[in-house]
Scaffold this active site. Structure first.
Site: not given
Ligand code: GDP
Ligand code: IMO
Ligand code: MG
Length: 427
Positions: A13, A16, A40-41, A225
């Site tokens: 998270d 990416k 979840g991207h 991840q």
């Molecule tokens: P990913 O899994 O690495 O793609 O990241 P996620 O989408 O799960 O989580 C990142 C969260 O931070 C999302 O809700 C993005 O919209 C938000 N986000 C990304 N970059 C920034 C930033 O620079 N500032 C803020 N406030 N939010 C951001």
């Molecule tokens: P992105 O790509 C954050 C965590 C789960 C759990 C562990 C194992 O959005 O960054 P799994 O379902 O893979 O067997 O869960 O890994 N986890 C993540 N945490 N971002 C993710 O993906 C994750 N994918 C798995 O919360 O702790």
């Molecule tokens: Mg994510």
């Protein structure tokens, strides 16, 4: 032409999805190489927020081809839902999305096994996303899995039934209280498989990528991840079931190590983690609560609240080294605006001694973070678009990180939107 990688350096998270979307204009192919719908991207532009799970984050750029590589595990039901979500956006899916025949399928019973395993573990549960990731990779390495290419074969339903029956017997043996309607699950699954077969081209992706490299196409591999969730190098057993680090891109796409170019490493200006497992710099006070609230730290896949804490530079340097990171991207600095004091962990007290590396165990009773303090900043970063505007205290924070890990920070992200991205020239 070399293949560039983009990887999360913490517990996922990091942002990416946002950065892949920002960088896609420079690439012809965006390829996912591991993980599955546990990811979840999030991407945001033109006032709309999109969350992708299996589909690569280049999908909104018409010039780019998006590949789901052999290392990914696909749940056809979730995949269909993602395609349905994209329907209003007029994307030529047939042209812009390809799936490797060697990618493994998540069956409904893999999801049930994931839930059963977590129930059986009780308090010691991993905190899995319950998407069936662990059981699917277990079947892959156990040589029992079903691959995308199998659904093109006449005997596929037989293969499916044999594995499903084995799974149901395993669930029965686990003696956990799990309610499910297998007929309903299978009806949805087979409808989604038929839809996937109709809608998407299945390809021999290693050959596709090899040809693409010969034709000088620019390729970006999108990690899912983060490095601390890597099956080998993460905080085992509280990890996911794939190699999330750079090596995973080689096996998850069929790319040779000497073909890797830039390795972009993404991290948040603080740290978050969702699910169970050690987290040395976790905050249980108002500061952690503020980070979560201001940063909207709720899982994009499960909606669970993310645990929050200070930036851990020892862990960051570990991830930089394991991945061979060549450029860093710092996300969500805007969330730290308004704190008087910021801390970063620069060493640990481990079993009574000061150490500067990530040890075997990160358990809280053996390991305590040692911090450096910084003054914070008040300014609202979300409206800034130029590196020169960034406040002095933030510039100092950035310089300290760069010096500690010995890699330049090339992008500072100051908000979720595509436009809230500052490119720094550090040479
Ligand atoms: P990913 O899994 O690495 O793609 O990241 P996620 O989408 O799960 O989580 C990142 C969260 O931070 C999302 O809700 C993005 O919209 C938000 N986000 C990304 N970059 C920034 C930033 O620079 N500032 C803020 N406030 N939010 C951001
Ligand atoms: P992105 O790509 C954050 C965590 C789960 C759990 C562990 C194992 O959005 O960054 P799994 O379902 O893979 O067997 O869960 O890994 N986890 C993540 N945490 N971002 C993710 O993906 C994750 N994918 C798995 O919360 O702790
Ligand atoms: Mg994510």
């Amino acid at each position: 032409m070399a293949i560039d990688l983009l990887l999360g350096l913490q517990w996922g998270d990091e942002g990416k999805g946002k950065i892949v979307d920002v960088l896609t204009k420079k690439y012809d192919i965006i390829a996912r190489f591991q993980g599955g719908p546990n990811a979840g991207h999030t991407l945001e532009f033109e006032g709309i927020k999109h969350v992708l799970h299996t589909i690569p984050s280049g999908i909104f750029h018409p010039q780019a081809t998006n590949l789901i590589g052999n290392g990914v595990v696909i749940d056809p039901v979730i995949f269909k839902q993602e395609l349905d979500n994209l329907a209003p956006f007029n994307i030529d899916i047939k042209r812009s999305l390809l799936i490797s025949r060697k990618a493994h399928l998540i069956l409904p019973t893999h999801r049930l096994l994931d839930a059963a395993s977590e129930l059986a573990k009780g308090k010691a549960k991993i905190g899995s996303t319950l998407k069936g990731i662990g059981p699917t990779y277990m079947d892959k390495t156990g040589r029992n899995g079903i691959r995308v290419g199998d659904i093109e074969l006449p005997k596929w339903k037989k293969t499916y039934s044999a594995l499903r029956n084995k799974h149901l017997a395993m669930i029965g043996n686990m003696k956990v209280d799990l309610d499910f309607d297998i007929d309903q699950l299978e009806e949805n699954f087979f409808a989604a498989v038929a839809h996937m077969k109709q809608t998407i081209a299945f390809i021999d992706s290693e050959e596709f990528l090899s040809q693409a490299q010969k034709s000088e196409e620019r390729i970006l591999a999108e990690g899912a991840q983060g490095s601390l969730l890597d099956i080998d190098f993460g905080t085992y057993p509280f990890v996911t079931s794939s190699n999330t680090t750079a090596a995973g891109a080689c096996t998850g796409l069929g790319v040779a190590p000497n073909k890797i170019g830039e390795v972009y490493g993404i991290f948040k200006a603080y740290t978050t983690r969702v699910g169970s497992g050690p987290f040395p710099t976790e905050l249980f006070d108002e500061i952690g609560e503020t980070m979560g609230r201001v940063g909207h730290e709720f899982g994009a896949t499960t909606g669970r609240a993310r645990r929050c804490g200070w930036l851990d530079l020892v862990a960051l340097r570990y991830a930089v080294e394991i991945n061979g990171v060549t450029q860093l991207m710092m996300m969500k600095g805007d969330v730290l605006s308004g704190f008087d004091e910021l801390k970063v962990c620069t060493a640990y007290n481990y079993r009574g001694k000061t150490i500067e590396h990530l040890p075997y165990s990160l358990n809280a009773d053996e390991l305590k973070p040692i911090y450096n303090s910084f003054s914070g900043w008040e300014e609202d970063l979300t409206i800034m678009r130029d590196a020169g505007e960034l406040p002095d205290s933030l510039q100092k924070y950035i310089a300290f990180i760069e010096d500690f890990v010995q890699v330049p920070i090339k992008i500072v992200s100051v908000g979720p939107d595509r436009s809230q991205t500052i490119f720094r020239t550090t040479e």
